[in-house]
Design a protein around this motif. Structure first.
Motif, PDB file in Angstrom:
ATOM      1  N   ARG A   1       0.845  -1.251   0.194  1.00 19.25           N
ATOM      2  CA  ARG A   1       0.290   0.215  -0.184  1.00 19.25           C
ATOM      3  C   ARG A   1       1.136   1.255  -0.070  1.00 19.25           C
ATOM      4  O   ARG A   1       1.111   2.326   0.220  1.00 19.25           O
ATOM      5  CB  ARG A   1      -0.599  -0.400   0.690  1.00 19.25           C
ATOM      6  CG  ARG A   1      -1.796  -1.062   1.158  1.00 19.25           C
ATOM      7  CD  ARG A   1      -2.929  -1.305  -0.493  1.00 19.25           C
ATOM      8  NE  ARG A   1      -4.005   0.308   0.626  1.00 19.25           N
ATOM      9  CZ  ARG A   1      -4.721   0.747   1.611  1.00 19.25           C
ATOM     10  NH1 ARG A   1      -4.980  -0.867   2.724  1.00 19.25           N
ATOM     11  NH2 ARG A   1      -5.188   1.415   1.684  1.00 19.25           N
ATOM     12  N   THR A   2       2.383   1.321  -0.402  1.00 19.94           N
ATOM     13  CA  THR A   2       3.051   2.182  -0.779  1.00 19.94           C
ATOM     14  C   THR A   2       3.358   2.547  -2.119  1.00 19.94           C
ATOM     15  O   THR A   2       3.126   2.094  -2.867  1.00 19.94           O
ATOM     16  CB  THR A   2       4.172   2.096  -0.166  1.00 19.94           C
ATOM     17  OG1 THR A   2       4.227   1.819   1.096  1.00 19.94           O
ATOM     18  CG2 THR A   2       5.399   3.064  -0.490  1.00 19.94           C
ATOM     19  N   ARG A   3       3.273   4.065  -2.256  1.00 21.03           N
ATOM     20  CA  ARG A   3       3.261   4.478  -3.642  1.00 21.03           C
ATOM     21  C   ARG A   3       3.937   5.286  -3.249  1.00 21.03           C
ATOM     22  O   ARG A   3       4.536   6.188  -2.782  1.00 21.03           O
ATOM     23  CB  ARG A   3       1.381   5.110  -4.199  1.00 21.03           C
ATOM     24  CG  ARG A   3       0.790   5.663  -3.879  1.00 21.03           C
ATOM     25  CD  ARG A   3       0.371   5.964  -4.280  1.00 21.03           C
ATOM     26  NE  ARG A   3      -0.773   6.694  -3.735  1.00 21.03           N
ATOM     27  CZ  ARG A   3      -1.037   8.330  -3.887  1.00 21.03           C
ATOM     28  NH1 ARG A   3      -0.155   8.812  -4.612  1.00 21.03           N
ATOM     29  NH2 ARG A   3      -1.961   8.959  -3.384  1.00 21.03           N
TER      30      ARG A   3
ATOM     31  N   PRO B   1      11.142  16.713  -7.172  1.00 18.23           N
ATOM     32  CA  PRO B   1      10.604  16.789  -5.866  1.00 18.23           C
ATOM     33  C   PRO B   1       9.889  14.983  -5.711  1.00 18.23           C
ATOM     34  O   PRO B   1       8.500  14.771  -7.284  1.00 18.23           O
ATOM     35  CB  PRO B   1       9.859  17.102  -5.190  1.00 18.23           C
ATOM     36  CG  PRO B   1      10.176  18.018  -5.728  1.00 18.23           C
ATOM     37  CD  PRO B   1       9.426  18.200  -6.724  1.00 18.23           C
ATOM     38  N   VAL B   2      10.393  14.099  -4.979  1.00 15.83           N
ATOM     39  CA  VAL B   2       9.615  13.094  -5.084  1.00 15.83           C
ATOM     40  C   VAL B   2       8.921  12.594  -4.121  1.00 15.83           C
ATOM     41  O   VAL B   2       9.745  12.598  -2.474  1.00 15.83           O
ATOM     42  CB  VAL B   2      10.973  11.703  -5.389  1.00 15.83           C
ATOM     43  CG1 VAL B   2       9.731  10.374  -5.500  1.00 15.83           C
ATOM     44  CG2 VAL B   2      11.348  12.111  -7.071  1.00 15.83           C
ATOM     45  N   THR B   3       7.855  11.667  -3.793  1.00 14.10           N
ATOM     46  CA  THR B   3       6.908  12.154  -2.486  1.00 14.10           C
ATOM     47  C   THR B   3       6.965   9.791  -2.802  1.00 14.10           C
ATOM     48  O   THR B   3       5.991   9.363  -3.488  1.00 14.10           O
ATOM     49  CB  THR B   3       5.486  12.159  -3.022  1.00 14.10           C
ATOM     50  OG1 THR B   3       5.508  13.745  -2.865  1.00 14.10           O
ATOM     51  CG2 THR B   3       4.844  12.762  -2.163  1.00 14.10           C
ATOM     52  N   LEU B   4       7.223  10.011  -1.088  1.00 14.37           N
ATOM     53  CA  LEU B   4       6.673   8.801  -0.543  1.00 14.37           C
ATOM     54  C   LEU B   4       5.295   8.242  -0.352  1.00 14.37           C
ATOM     55  O   LEU B   4       5.161   9.665   0.591  1.00 14.37           O
ATOM     56  CB  LEU B   4       7.873   7.821   0.083  1.00 14.37           C
ATOM     57  CG  LEU B   4       7.495   7.063   1.148  1.00 14.37           C
ATOM     58  CD1 LEU B   4       7.212   5.413   0.221  1.00 14.37           C
ATOM     59  CD2 LEU B   4       8.496   6.525   1.689  1.00 14.37           C
ATOM     60  N   VAL B   5       3.983   7.978  -0.969  1.00 11.41           N
ATOM     61  CA  VAL B   5       2.812   8.489   0.272  1.00 11.41           C
ATOM     62  C   VAL B   5       2.747   6.032   0.421  1.00 11.41           C
ATOM     63  O   VAL B   5       2.533   5.768  -0.190  1.00 11.41           O
ATOM     64  CB  VAL B   5       2.522   8.081  -0.727  1.00 11.41           C
ATOM     65  CG1 VAL B   5       0.805   8.192  -0.343  1.00 11.41           C
ATOM     66  CG2 VAL B   5       2.189   9.480  -1.747  1.00 11.41           C
TER      67      VAL B   5
ATOM     68  N   PRO C   1      11.374  -9.072   3.711  1.00 15.52           N
ATOM     69  CA  PRO C   1       9.694  -8.706   4.412  1.00 15.52           C
ATOM     70  C   PRO C   1       9.848  -7.362   5.520  1.00 15.52           C
ATOM     71  O   PRO C   1       8.938  -6.893   6.074  1.00 15.52           O
ATOM     72  CB  PRO C   1       9.330  -9.680   5.690  1.00 15.52           C
ATOM     73  CG  PRO C   1      10.341 -10.036   6.342  1.00 15.52           C
ATOM     74  CD  PRO C   1      11.726  -9.879   5.035  1.00 15.52           C
ATOM     75  N   ARG C   2      11.044  -6.480   5.970  1.00 13.96           N
ATOM     76  CA  ARG C   2      11.438  -5.187   6.432  1.00 13.96           C
ATOM     77  C   ARG C   2      10.033  -4.099   5.624  1.00 13.96           C
ATOM     78  O   ARG C   2      10.191  -4.199   4.107  1.00 13.96           O
ATOM     79  CB  ARG C   2      11.940  -4.518   6.555  1.00 13.96           C
ATOM     80  CG  ARG C   2      13.567  -6.039   6.705  1.00 13.96           C
ATOM     81  CD  ARG C   2      14.999  -5.125   6.034  1.00 13.96           C
ATOM     82  NE  ARG C   2      16.201  -5.545   6.993  1.00 13.96           N
ATOM     83  CZ  ARG C   2      16.298  -6.362   7.879  1.00 13.96           C
ATOM     84  NH1 ARG C   2      15.958  -5.451   8.979  1.00 13.96           N
ATOM     85  NH2 ARG C   2      17.675  -6.370   7.891  1.00 13.96           N
ATOM     86  N   ALA C   3       9.394  -3.652   6.890  1.00 12.33           N
ATOM     87  CA  ALA C   3       8.289  -2.506   6.447  1.00 12.33           C
ATOM     88  C   ALA C   3       8.631  -1.418   6.417  1.00 12.33           C
ATOM     89  O   ALA C   3       9.397  -0.315   7.380  1.00 12.33           O
ATOM     90  CB  ALA C   3       7.247  -2.499   7.266  1.00 12.33           C
ATOM     91  N   MET C   4       9.545  -1.194   5.272  1.00 15.98           N
ATOM     92  CA  MET C   4      10.811   0.226   5.353  1.00 15.98           C
ATOM     93  C   MET C   4      11.118   0.469   3.234  1.00 15.98           C
ATOM     94  O   MET C   4      10.795  -0.338   2.649  1.00 15.98           O
ATOM     95  CB  MET C   4      11.796   0.112   6.181  1.00 15.98           C
ATOM     96  CG  MET C   4      12.690  -1.101   5.679  1.00 15.98           C
ATOM     97  SD  MET C   4      13.651  -0.261   4.065  1.00 15.98           S
ATOM     98  CE  MET C   4      14.380  -1.940   3.659  1.00 15.98           C
ATOM     99  N   VAL C   5      10.548   1.574   3.192  1.00 12.23           N
ATOM    100  CA  VAL C   5      11.543   1.613   1.803  1.00 12.23           C
ATOM    101  C   VAL C   5      12.862   2.847   1.839  1.00 12.23           C
ATOM    102  O   VAL C   5      12.664   4.008   2.653  1.00 12.23           O
ATOM    103  CB  VAL C   5      10.721   2.291   1.262  1.00 12.23           C
ATOM    104  CG1 VAL C   5      10.782   3.661  -0.173  1.00 12.23           C
ATOM    105  CG2 VAL C   5       9.530   1.538   0.613  1.00 12.23           C
ATOM    106  N   CYS C   6      13.495   2.625   1.572  1.00  8.57           N
ATOM    107  CA  CYS C   6      14.900   3.646   1.359  1.00  8.57           C
ATOM    108  C   CYS C   6      14.115   4.396  -0.132  1.00  8.57           C
ATOM    109  O   CYS C   6      14.703   4.560  -1.109  1.00  8.57           O
ATOM    110  CB  CYS C   6      16.380   2.984   1.197  1.00  8.57           C
ATOM    111  SG  CYS C   6      17.104   1.908   2.577  1.00  8.57           S
ATOM    112  N   LEU C   7      14.618   5.894  -0.419  1.00  7.34           N
ATOM    113  CA  LEU C   7      13.828   6.965  -0.628  1.00  7.34           C
ATOM    114  C   LEU C   7      15.447   7.606  -0.786  1.00  7.34           C
ATOM    115  O   LEU C   7      15.876   8.580  -0.070  1.00  7.34           O
ATOM    116  CB  LEU C   7      12.810   7.569  -0.447  1.00  7.34           C
ATOM    117  CG  LEU C   7      12.447   8.920  -1.588  1.00  7.34           C
ATOM    118  CD1 LEU C   7      12.531   8.700  -2.732  1.00  7.34           C
ATOM    119  CD2 LEU C   7      11.354   9.586  -0.988  1.00  7.34           C
TER     120      LEU C   7
END
Length: 285
Positions: A174-176, A215-219, A245-251
């Motif tokens: 559920r991440t975009r 800019p880039v947006t993590l939602v 399965p880590r609940a993380m995103v590197c931006l």
């Protein structure tokens, strides 16, 4: 404002904003690592504390610093006029002790890394990297100044610089993202790819680089929150990385792609005595 050393939940320096209460936790001995950014009473960063407690393992969390390269080089070798040197993936800055101090205006902290006999053996340049890290209203600003303090007449100092921040998300499915261009470079295959296809694979694990126009947006759709990366040239490339399965995103903001110091694609150089400043900001909403 408080700026003090703390021992729990691990040894670190703590900076707390005087009016908003936003908090930074920083471990300068572990690569100048920012391990926590608490903003508007919510923790923004991801940190695997169990893994962090084992210095033999690479960190999974916080904001690791990538210098003097981003990514890796073929055979970990960097060709220089003075001879080839060995530089491992993402360079050495994330593995070395930094110094920390309060900024002169007390708005945040200053982290500094200088060349040592150890770094000169792997990278023969007398550099200094300074990072001013400020928690702003609903944002975190990082201003990095890189100096080449080598003697005049020497070879220009080639480098790339990037940040590798880990951000908590509720559910990778559920991440975009907003603001990414339609095409990207898939680091897993080192081939051009469709960005939308890569984004559909966030829960499976991705590693790709893009060249956005802004800019880039993590939602985080489940939490109803967003995080915008506002980065300026030359640190305006964007890498997206997940490790389920880590609940993380590197931006991640980078100045150049993998192998830039060999290909010349956005390769940065500083002559002796020169410096440059890199800026980025993460905004929470």
């Amino acid at each position: 404002m408080t700026f003090r050393q703390q021992s729990a939940p691990y040894a670190h320096w703590e900076f707390v904003h005087p009016t908003r209460g936003d908090r930074l936790r920083v471990v300068p001995e572990r690569g100048g690592l920012v391990t926590e950014w608490r903003c508007n009473e919510r923790e923004i960063l991801y940190l695997d504390q169990e893994r962090f407690a084992d210095p033999s393992k690479s960190v999974r969390g916080g904001i690791p610093v990538l210098f003097p390269i981003c990514g890796n080089l073929p055979g970990d070798r960097l060709p220089l006029a003075s001879g080839d040197v060995t530089l491992k993936q993402h360079g050495f800055a994330r593995d070395l002790p930094w110094t920390i101090a309060l900024l002169d205006d007390q708005s945040g902290v200053q982290l500094t890394l200088k060349a040592t006999s150890e770094t000169l053996a792997a990278y023969p340049f007398h550099f200094q990297v300074g990072m001013a890290i400020r928690p702003l209203s609903g944002a975190l600003e990082i201003v990095t100044t890189i100096h080449n303090q080598s003697e005049a007449g020497g070879e220009p100092m080639p480098f790339s610089f990037g940040l590798h921040p880990y951000f908590e998300v509720s559910d990778l499915g559920r991440t975009r993202f907003e603001g990414l261009p339609p095409r990207c470079l898939n680091h897993l295959k080192m081939a051009e790819a469709d960005t939308s296809v890569q984004l559909g694979r966030l829960p499976e694990g991705v590693d790709f680089l893009t060249r956005p126009a802004g800019p880039v947006t993590l939602v985080d759709e489940l939490a109803g929150t967003s995080l915008q990366l506002d980065h300026q040239a030359p640190m305006d490339l964007t890498v997206v990385w997940t490790e389920p399965p880590r609940a993380m995103v590197c931006l991640e903001p980078w100045t150049g792609p993998r192998q830039a110091l060999i290909s010349g694609d956005r390769k940065l150089e500083l002559a002796a005595g020169q410096s440059t400043t890199l800026r980025c900001r993460y905004v929470v909403s």
